[in-house]
Motif scaffolding. Structure first.
Motif, mmCIF file in Angstrom:
data_model
loop_
_atom_site.group_PDB
_atom_site.id
_atom_site.type_symbol
_atom_site.label_atom_id
_atom_site.label_comp_id
_atom_site.label_asym_id
_atom_site.label_seq_id
_atom_site.Cartn_x
_atom_site.Cartn_y
_atom_site.Cartn_z
ATOM 1 N N UNK A 4 0.843 -1.113 -0.032
ATOM 2 C CA UNK A 4 0.004 -0.071 0.084
ATOM 3 C C UNK A 4 0.927 1.308 -0.129
ATOM 4 N N UNK A 5 2.330 1.214 0.425
ATOM 5 C CA UNK A 5 2.962 2.379 0.401
ATOM 6 C C UNK A 5 3.719 2.230 -0.887
ATOM 7 N N UNK A 6 3.782 1.561 -1.922
ATOM 8 C CA UNK A 6 4.553 1.641 -3.061
ATOM 9 C C UNK A 6 3.657 1.824 -4.229
ATOM 10 N N UNK A 7 4.329 2.261 -5.216
ATOM 11 C CA UNK A 7 3.806 2.647 -6.583
ATOM 12 C C UNK A 7 4.886 2.689 -7.568
ATOM 13 N N UNK A 8 4.757 3.132 -8.611
ATOM 14 C CA UNK A 8 5.501 3.144 -9.808
ATOM 15 C C UNK A 8 5.791 4.688 -10.386
ATOM 16 N N UNK A 9 6.770 5.173 -11.218
ATOM 17 C CA UNK A 9 7.211 6.139 -11.959
ATOM 18 C C UNK A 9 7.497 5.483 -13.372
ATOM 19 N N UNK A 10 6.676 5.919 -14.187
ATOM 20 C CA UNK A 10 7.169 5.509 -15.769
ATOM 21 C C UNK A 10 8.194 6.437 -16.536
ATOM 22 N N UNK A 11 9.074 5.750 -16.767
ATOM 23 C CA UNK A 11 10.345 6.725 -17.904
ATOM 24 C C UNK A 11 10.005 6.232 -19.080
ATOM 25 N N UNK A 12 9.945 7.447 -19.947
ATOM 26 C CA UNK A 12 9.422 7.110 -21.289
ATOM 27 C C UNK A 12 10.751 6.691 -21.928
ATOM 28 N N UNK A 13 11.865 7.185 -21.730
ATOM 29 C CA UNK A 13 13.044 6.740 -22.155
ATOM 30 C C UNK A 13 13.647 5.563 -21.945
ATOM 31 N N UNK A 14 13.508 5.204 -20.647
ATOM 32 C CA UNK A 14 13.797 3.776 -20.089
ATOM 33 C C UNK A 14 12.901 2.622 -20.740
ATOM 34 N N UNK A 15 11.429 3.065 -20.886
ATOM 35 C CA UNK A 15 10.806 2.252 -21.274
ATOM 36 C C UNK A 15 10.822 1.870 -22.920
ATOM 37 N N UNK A 16 11.087 2.913 -23.497
ATOM 38 C CA UNK A 16 11.783 2.952 -25.001
ATOM 39 C C UNK A 16 12.788 1.911 -25.329
ATOM 40 N N UNK A 17 13.989 2.068 -24.167
ATOM 41 C CA UNK A 17 15.068 1.374 -24.293
ATOM 42 C C UNK A 17 14.654 0.024 -24.079
ATOM 43 N N UNK A 18 13.453 -0.445 -23.521
ATOM 44 C CA UNK A 18 13.199 -1.851 -22.897
ATOM 45 C C UNK A 18 12.050 -2.212 -23.689
#
Length: 286
Positions: free
Chosen positions: A173-187
């Motif tokens: 409940x104390x965790x979430x995510x940040x989405x990075x467009x460059x890192x995602x594109x890399x992956x």
């Protein structure tokens, strides 16, 4: 209203950040709590914290839209005991500083298992997070795992990996995510076509739920999709390009969240990137 900003310097004090943010056309921002390249923690100055909070309120910047980024040395997946222990200690102090500033969200890279294997790395992260949250349980800070480029022994390049950490943790409940467009594109998360963005959204929903997505790192890429290089580029100047950001920002799942630039350059360049994003977003309304 679009929530847009950039990573800002704290060298002149935290209290200066809100005003500089407004001056470059932003209404939110990302900061470190101390130098990101050293383990040594700099104690927050009471007057600076007070000035920071006053200026945030004066300029109507929402504390919930602001992000603190962890220092670069932290590696919760490390098999090296000294690095792992220092990472835990540093993260505890950074989260406490985040809370003292009145900021709600704190972001970190899950880490690298250094060839010990994904299962080993994820277990190290989970154990570290357990120790960290026991020390910061009384704070209001939400800890965000950032997706990273698929390179080396990195953990967190897929939504499946991030979901595995979040869903296994006692502190879900104390965790979430940040989405990075460059890192995602890399992956191999391409965002230049709508069907690809829909696949990304479905991947997030399937692995941890869209409600866990709290922040966006908005970065173009110096390299083509799947390159695994982690080299950020100015908005619309890289391989994601203007069309890619038009496509990405056409989805409410992303455009309603704080959009934080980690592109090259300093305030003048960030100001131009913010202007470009605003132009793109306004163009989508026509």
């Amino acid at each position: 209203m679009l929530k847009i900003g950039a990573h800002m310097k704290i060298s002149k004090g935290f209290s200066k950040v809100p005003e500089v943010t407004i001056n470059i056309g932003g209404n939110t921002f990302q900061i470190f709590t101390h130098s990101p390249r050293v383990w040594r923690i700099t104690k927050l100055k009471e007057n600076d914290v007070k000035g920071f909070k006053e200026n945030m309120n004066k300029l109507n910047i929402n504390f919930e839209d602001v992000l603190v980024h962890s220092s670069y040395l932290i590696n919760l997946a490390s098999p090296k005991e000294d690095v792992w222990e220092k990472s835990i200690k540093t993260m505890i102090e950074e989260i406490k500083a985040t809370n003292d500033l009145g900021i709600i969200h704190y972001n970190f890279h899950p880490g690298s298992h250094l060839n010990e294997g994904e299962e080993f790395g994820i277990n190290r992260i989970l154990k570290a997070l357990d120790l960290i949250f026991k020390e910061v349980e009384a704070t209001n800070v939400i800890v965000l795992l950032e997706n990273v480029a698929k390179k080396g022994s990195n953990i967190g390049y897929s939504m499946e990996q991030l979901g595995k950490i979040i869903n296994t943790s006692y502190w879900k409940e104390r965790l979430g995510i940040t989405y990075d467009t460059c890192h995602g594109f890399d992956s191999n998360y391409d965002i230049r076509e709508k069907d690809d963005v829909k696949r990304l959204i479905n991947d997030i929903e399937r692995n941890m739920g869209l409600e866990k997505l709290k922040m966006i790192h908005l970065n173009d890429s110096k390299y083509e999709v799947g390159a695994g290089k982690d080299r950020h580029e100015f908005i619309a100047k890289g391989y994601i390009g203007r069309k890619g950001f038009e496509t990405f920002l056409s989805f409410n799942e992303f455009n309603k969240l704080p959009l934080l630039l980690e592109t090259p350059g300093d305030d003048p360049e960030h100001s131009q990137d913010i202007k470009t994003i605003k132009e793109i977003f306004e163009g989508l309304k026509k």
